[in-house]
Design a protein around this motif. Structure first.
Motif, mmCIF file in Angstrom:
data_model
loop_
_atom_site.group_PDB
_atom_site.id
_atom_site.type_symbol
_atom_site.label_atom_id
_atom_site.label_comp_id
_atom_site.label_asym_id
_atom_site.label_seq_id
_atom_site.Cartn_x
_atom_site.Cartn_y
_atom_site.Cartn_z
ATOM 1 N N ALA A 26 -21.596 -27.218 -14.650
ATOM 2 C CA ALA A 26 -20.902 -27.215 -13.363
ATOM 3 C C ALA A 26 -19.488 -27.249 -13.472
ATOM 4 N N LEU A 27 -18.642 -28.521 -13.249
ATOM 5 C CA LEU A 27 -17.286 -28.863 -12.585
ATOM 6 C C LEU A 27 -16.760 -28.359 -13.957
ATOM 7 N N ALA A 28 -16.998 -27.589 -14.990
ATOM 8 C CA ALA A 28 -16.071 -26.368 -15.774
ATOM 9 C C ALA A 28 -15.916 -25.791 -15.049
ATOM 10 N N TYR A 29 -16.718 -24.970 -14.305
ATOM 11 C CA TYR A 29 -16.729 -23.651 -13.673
ATOM 12 C C TYR A 29 -15.522 -24.235 -12.571
ATOM 13 N N ILE A 30 -16.264 -24.756 -11.562
ATOM 14 C CA ILE A 30 -15.099 -25.566 -10.261
ATOM 15 C C ILE A 30 -14.162 -25.072 -10.659
ATOM 16 N N ALA A 31 -13.448 -25.925 -12.147
ATOM 17 C CA ALA A 31 -12.363 -26.154 -12.364
ATOM 18 C C ALA A 31 -11.246 -25.087 -13.136
ATOM 19 N N ILE A 39 -7.794 -28.764 -17.476
ATOM 20 C CA ILE A 39 -9.242 -29.867 -17.171
ATOM 21 C C ILE A 39 -10.116 -28.515 -17.545
ATOM 22 N N CYS A 40 -10.280 -27.659 -17.485
ATOM 23 C CA CYS A 40 -11.253 -26.725 -17.624
ATOM 24 C C CYS A 40 -11.833 -26.949 -19.353
ATOM 25 N N VAL A 41 -10.569 -27.078 -19.466
ATOM 26 C CA VAL A 41 -10.533 -26.877 -21.747
ATOM 27 C C VAL A 41 -11.975 -28.393 -21.881
ATOM 28 N N GLY A 42 -10.580 -29.171 -21.314
ATOM 29 C CA GLY A 42 -11.435 -30.686 -21.027
ATOM 30 C C GLY A 42 -13.514 -30.763 -21.230
ATOM 31 N N LEU A 43 -13.553 -29.664 -19.897
ATOM 32 C CA LEU A 43 -14.920 -30.274 -19.496
ATOM 33 C C LEU A 43 -15.938 -28.811 -20.415
ATOM 34 N N ILE A 44 -14.999 -28.086 -20.536
ATOM 35 C CA ILE A 44 -15.569 -27.111 -21.521
ATOM 36 C C ILE A 44 -15.764 -27.996 -23.001
ATOM 37 N N ALA A 45 -15.393 -28.466 -23.668
ATOM 38 C CA ALA A 45 -15.616 -29.277 -24.629
ATOM 39 C C ALA A 45 -16.397 -30.259 -24.452
ATOM 40 N N ALA A 46 -16.373 -31.063 -23.849
ATOM 41 C CA ALA A 46 -17.602 -31.822 -22.577
ATOM 42 C C ALA A 46 -19.258 -31.709 -22.765
ATOM 43 N N ALA A 47 -19.361 -30.206 -22.005
ATOM 44 C CA ALA A 47 -20.566 -29.196 -22.007
ATOM 45 C C ALA A 47 -21.017 -28.893 -23.173
ATOM 46 N N CYS A 48 -20.086 -28.540 -23.955
ATOM 47 C CA CYS A 48 -20.569 -28.392 -25.579
ATOM 48 C C CYS A 48 -20.727 -29.007 -26.453
ATOM 49 N N ILE A 350 -12.384 -31.630 -32.064
ATOM 50 C CA ILE A 350 -11.270 -32.601 -31.795
ATOM 51 C C ILE A 350 -9.871 -32.231 -31.868
ATOM 52 N N GLU A 351 -9.534 -32.268 -33.044
ATOM 53 C CA GLU A 351 -8.038 -32.443 -33.228
ATOM 54 C C GLU A 351 -7.124 -31.729 -32.376
ATOM 55 N N ASN A 352 -7.415 -30.808 -31.803
ATOM 56 C CA ASN A 352 -6.735 -29.734 -30.631
ATOM 57 C C ASN A 352 -7.225 -30.279 -29.579
ATOM 58 N N LEU A 353 -7.675 -31.082 -29.613
ATOM 59 C CA LEU A 353 -8.070 -31.444 -27.878
ATOM 60 C C LEU A 353 -7.207 -33.275 -27.887
ATOM 61 N N LEU A 354 -7.284 -33.227 -28.762
ATOM 62 C CA LEU A 354 -6.184 -34.828 -28.625
ATOM 63 C C LEU A 354 -4.472 -34.343 -29.081
ATOM 64 N N LYS A 355 -4.238 -33.197 -29.869
ATOM 65 C CA LYS A 355 -3.006 -32.377 -29.470
ATOM 66 C C LYS A 355 -2.958 -32.365 -28.439
ATOM 67 N N ILE A 356 -3.615 -31.257 -27.751
ATOM 68 C CA ILE A 356 -3.453 -31.398 -26.219
ATOM 69 C C ILE A 356 -3.556 -32.187 -25.368
ATOM 70 N N ALA A 357 -3.573 -33.220 -25.809
ATOM 71 C CA ALA A 357 -3.290 -34.261 -24.276
ATOM 72 C C ALA A 357 -2.594 -35.527 -24.992
ATOM 73 N N ARG A 358 -2.225 -35.268 -26.344
ATOM 74 C CA ARG A 358 -1.031 -35.675 -26.174
ATOM 75 C C ARG A 358 0.554 -35.294 -26.152
ATOM 76 N N TYR A 359 0.550 -34.161 -25.503
ATOM 77 C CA TYR A 359 1.745 -32.896 -25.615
ATOM 78 C C TYR A 359 1.475 -33.394 -24.419
ATOM 79 N N HIS A 360 0.126 -33.318 -22.783
ATOM 80 C CA HIS A 360 0.554 -33.964 -22.431
ATOM 81 C C HIS A 360 0.601 -35.570 -21.006
ATOM 82 N N ILE A 361 0.229 -36.317 -21.542
ATOM 83 C CA ILE A 361 0.917 -36.868 -22.324
ATOM 84 C C ILE A 361 2.538 -37.702 -22.158
#
Length: 564
Positions: A26-31, A39-48, A350-361
C-alpha cells in the motif's frame, strides 16, 4: 500437520508477516501516486522480500510439522533460516543467469531454475532439523539433474540462438559504462596523424575532452584558436556543445545542468530543473531545445514502475523553461511488459539498492556527484534518447520543416517526432543496427547515423533510405575491429561529401571520403583531470563549423587565419 488455527502461534506469526507485506504494498502505491520514485523503489523491494518470506513461512508451517517446536518457539532461528534460504536461492539463480543465459534455450533455463528452487527448499528444511545425510543427498540430486539438462543447453536452431543471444546481451549492453579515459592499446605519439590539405574540408572544430573544463575551437592543424574555461566546478564532462552566433556557448555539465557562458567564459545563466544530457539545439526563432530527464513513476498492468523519462525541453534565450514534452507519456503503450519484470528483478538485487542509497546519501551531503554514476540511470533507463536534430526543410512523404529526427538508443530506434501534434510520424527499428547515435538528414533525403555495435565488437557509419528503410551505404573499417566506440559516437556530413567521425571511446576523430579513405586523423593526447581515471581522455563529440560566415564572433579568428 502444523496447527494454523486462529488461536495458534503459527497463525499469529503468519498474520503479522502478511499484514506487513500488505502495508508495504500500500505504501509503495502511495509513493507511486505521489511520484516519489526512489521511495517507491525501496518500498517495492521491501514488499517483494516480505512477500517471499511470507510464502516461505506458509510452506514451512503447512508442510513441515516437524519444525513446529524449533521454529515457532525460536524466532531467531526462524529468521536466520529464512534469510539463509533467500541468500542461497539468490546465489543459485545468479549462477544460472551468469553461466546459462548466454547459450541456453528457455526450456532448459526453466528446468534448471525449478530444480534449484525445489532443492534449495529441501536443503533448508533438512538444515533446520540437522539432517546432514539428507543435505548431501539433496546437493547430489541437484548436481545430477543439472547434468541431465546440460545436453539440452545448445539444442537451438541458429536463428533462435541469435535471438536468445541478443536478448541475453541487452542487460550487458545497458551496463556498459561511459568511459572517461581511453584503453591504451595503440601507441599514439602525435595528435595529428593524417592531414590531407587538398581533400580535408576546412573549418573550425568545436570539442571538449571528457572530464575537462576547457571547451576549445581548433583548426585542422590541431592549433587551439579559442577556449572557454568558466570558473564552474561542475563544468567538466560536457557532452553536447552549441556555439551561438554572438559567441555564447551552450553546454551541459556533469551534474546535468544546462549552462550558457559568453565568449569570455563568463556565466550568463544555468538551470537544473531537469537532468540535461546529450543534445542541445537552437530553433529558427532563437529559442533553445535540449534533452532533459527525470525519474518518475508510471503504472503498468496495475503495478507501479519507477522509470527514467526523457523530455524535449524548450528554453528561452534567457534560460527560462517554456515547455517540456514527456516521451514516456507518448510511448507509454509501446513499453514492453518485460520492462516491468526486468525492473522489479533489478530492484530485488541488494547491491543495486545499496548503490542507489549510497548515491543519494552522498548527494544529500552536498557533494558534487555526476549524473552518469547514478546507478538508477542503468536500472530505470528505458528509452535513452541521445539525439535531436531539426529537419531544415519539408520532405514530401517523410517530414515537415521543424520536425525532429531522434534516436532512442535502448530501443535501437531512429524516429521522426512532430512536436506540434506530439506524435511520432516515422520510425525505423529494424534489427540491423545496435545502440546507434546522431542520425542526421542528408541533402539527398537519406539519413546518416553512427551505428555503435557493442555486441558485434565493431562500429560502422550507415546511410539509409528512409522511404524504403534500407541501408544504401556503409563505412566499415579494415579490419572492422579497428573502428569501435561502444556507447558514444558521432558522424557529420561535410559540404564536400566527406564524413567527420568521432570515435569517442578512443579519443579519436577522423575524416573520410565517400570511398572510405582517411584524409584527416586526430587523437586527443590530453590526460584526464580525474584522479581516479588516469589516462588519455575520451571525446564525446566533435563537430566542425563549416559555415563560419554565419558566426560574427569568428570574424577575428578568420582574419587571423587569412593573415597567416
Amino acid at each position: 500437520m502444523f496447527d494454523i488455527t486462529s488461536n495458534s502461534e503459527g497463525y499469529r506469526t503468519l498474520k503479522k508477516t502478511f499484514s506487513t507485506t500488505l502495508i508495504l504494498i500500500a505504501l509503495a502505491y502511495i509513493a507511486g501516486f505521489l511520484n516519489y520514485p526512489f521511495i517507491c523503489v525501496g518500498l517495492i523491494a521491501a514488499a517483494c522480500y516480505a512477500c517471499i518470506l511470507s510464502f516461505f513461512l506458509l510452506c514451512l508451517t503447512l508442510f513441515c510439522p516437524i519444525l513446529k517446536e524449533q521454529l515457532i518457539k525460536n524466532k531467531i532461528r526462524l529468521i536466520s533460516l529464512s534469510i539463509l534460504h533467500l541468500l542461497l536461492l539468490k546465489l543459485c539463480l545468479w549462477a544460472v543467469d551468469s553461466f546459462y543465459f548466454s547459450s541456453a534455450s528457455p526450456i532448459a533455463i526453466l528446468m534448471v531454475k525449478a530444480i534449484i528452487l525445489v532443492t534449495i527448499v529441501t536443503v533448508t528444511m533438512n538444515l533446520a532439523v540437522g539432517r546432514r545425510k539428507a543435505i548431501m543427498a539433496s546437493i547430489s540430486i541437484i548436481i545430477m539433474l543439472m547434468s541431465i539438462t546440460a545436453p539440452f543447453i545448445n539444442r537451438t536452431k541458429p536463428d533462435q540462438q541469435k535471438v536468445i543471444d541478443m536478448q541475453a546481451s541487452v542487460k550487458q549492453l545497458n551496463a556498459i559504462p561511459y568511459l572517461e579515459t581511453v584503453d591504451e592499446s595503440e601507441d599514439i605519439e602525435t595528435s595529428l596523424v593524417t592531414y590531407d590539405h587538398q581533400r580535408a574540408y576546412d573549418g573550425f572544430n568545436l570539442w571538449c575532452p571528457i572530464g575537462s573544463n576547457r571547451v576549445r575551437l581548433m583548426d585542422l592543424q590541431g592549433k587551439i584558436l579559442h577556449e572557454w574555461q568558466p570558473d564552474i566546478p561542475e563544468f567538466g564532462n560536457a557532452s553536447d556543445l552549441v556555439l551561438c552566433e554572438n559567441g555564447d556557448l551552450l553546454a551541459t555539465t556533469c551534474l546535468g545542468e544546462l549552462i550558457c557562458v559568453d565568449w569570455n567564459s563568463k556565466l550568463k545563466w544555468k538551470k537544473h530543473d531537469f537532468g540535461y544530457h546529450h543534445e542541445i539545439g537552437i530553433y529558427d526563432n532563437g529559442e533553445i531545445f535540449a534533452l532533459g530527464m527525470n525519474y518518475r513513476v508510471i503504472f503498468m498492468a496495475g503495478l507501479p514502475l519507477p522509470i527514467r523519462d526523457d523530455y524535449i525541453v524548450t528554453i528561452s534565450r534567457q534560460g527560462k523553461t517554456i515547455d517540456a514534452i514527456s516521451l514516456i507519456d507518448i510511448l507509454h503503450e509501446d513499453i514492453s511488459i518485460n520492462t516491468l519484470f526486468n525492473t522489479y528483478w533489478d530492484i530485488l538485487k541488494i547491491e543495486n539498492l545499496l548503490k542507489i542509497a549510497r548515491y543519494h546519501i552522498i548527494k544529500a551531503r552536498g557533494k558534487l556527484v555526476e549524473n552518469r554514476v547514478n546507478p538508477a540511470k542503468r536500472i530505470f533507463d528505458n528509452l535513452h534518447a541521445n539525439t535531436i536534430t531539426l529537419m531544415n526543410r519539408d520532405v514530401v512523404g517523410l517530414c515537415s520543416k521543424g520536425d525532429m529526427l531522434m534516436c532512442l538508443r535502448n530501443w535501437d530506434m531512429i524516429c521522426i517526432f512532430e512536436p506540434v501534434e506530439k506524435q511520432f510520424i516515422w520510425q525505423w527499428n529494424a534489427g540491423n543496427k545496435s545502440r546507434p547515435h546522431f542520425p542526421i538528414l542528408l541533402e539527398n533525403n537519406n539519413i546518416l547515423l553512427f551505428d555503435n555495435g557493442p555486441a558485434r565488437n565493431h562500429s560502422k557509419i550507415v546511410e539509409m533510405n528512409p522511404f524504403e528503410k534500407k541501408i544504401v551505404w556503409e563505412y566499415i573499417a579494415d579490419p572492422p575491429e579497428s573502428f569501435h566506440s561502444q556507447v558514444r559516437g558521432c558522424s557529420q556530413k561535410l559540404p564536400n561529401g566527406n564524413i567527420l567521425i568521432t570515435e569517442s571511446d578512443k579519443g579519436r576523430v577522423f575524416e573520410i571520403t565517400a570511398d572510405g579513405e582517411i584524409v584527416w586523423d586526430f587523437y586527443n593526447l590530453e590526460e584526464s583531470s580525474k584522479k581516479k581515471n588516469k589516462g588519455r581522455a575520451a571525446i564525446y563529440r566533435m563537430l566542425r563549423i563549416t559555415e563560419p560566415d554565419k558566426y560574427p564572433c569568428l570574424e577575428k579568428l578568420k582574419q587571423d587565419q587569412v593573415n597567416k
